[in-house]
Write an enzyme that holds these catalytic residues in place. Sequence first.
Site: not given
Length: 213
Positions: A19-20, A60, A74, A207
């Site tokens: 879930d990134c 990541v 990113s 979360w």
Amino acid sequence: MAVEVCVKAATGAPDTLGDCPFCQRVLLTLEEKKVPYEMKLVDLSSKPEWFLKISPEGKVPVFNGGDGKWIPDSDVITQIIEEKFPTPSLVTPPEYASVGSKIFPSFVKFLKSKDASDGSEKALLDELQALDDHLKAHGPYINGENVSAADLSLGPKLFHLQVALEHFKGWKIPESLTSVHAYTKTIFSRESFVKTKPSKEHVIAGWAPKVNA
């Protein structure tokens, strides 16, 4: 050598995409450009040795464009993909590049907030209203007719916002923000998004520790 990208595996499910939103942004960019790539899932709760060799900070996403050089961040990765694979162009014009960029930090603040009078809800609503105004004038995407880098960055964050706030706070984006609702619907139904999105359960699991901290 093939294009490779290391992304977060789901919490408690190391063989499932996690879930990134920053990882999803990179995957969306590759999907929209139809670049073949190999995805490596990384269990961030027990980072493997091979991963720490290429990402010493243990973060990541990390990306290898085929030259064996691993690149983190990113923002940097999507820029490199754009330069290396220019068609179709996903460049967002500079004047629109920061549209919606304050939504994610505002969402995180409101999600973690334990005080209803701290202004964090209004701050988020103001950011969503600004996005709605922009989309009304320039939509359906941030840069008009075609999807661009800004959408691929914002889309995953809006998915997290929608799932997490409804689950933890019973909160939804107001119906009056019709352009934002149309926008999330359009982005979330794109083939690239359906293919790279995490499950709602994994978003919630991701979360939970931050909300309960």
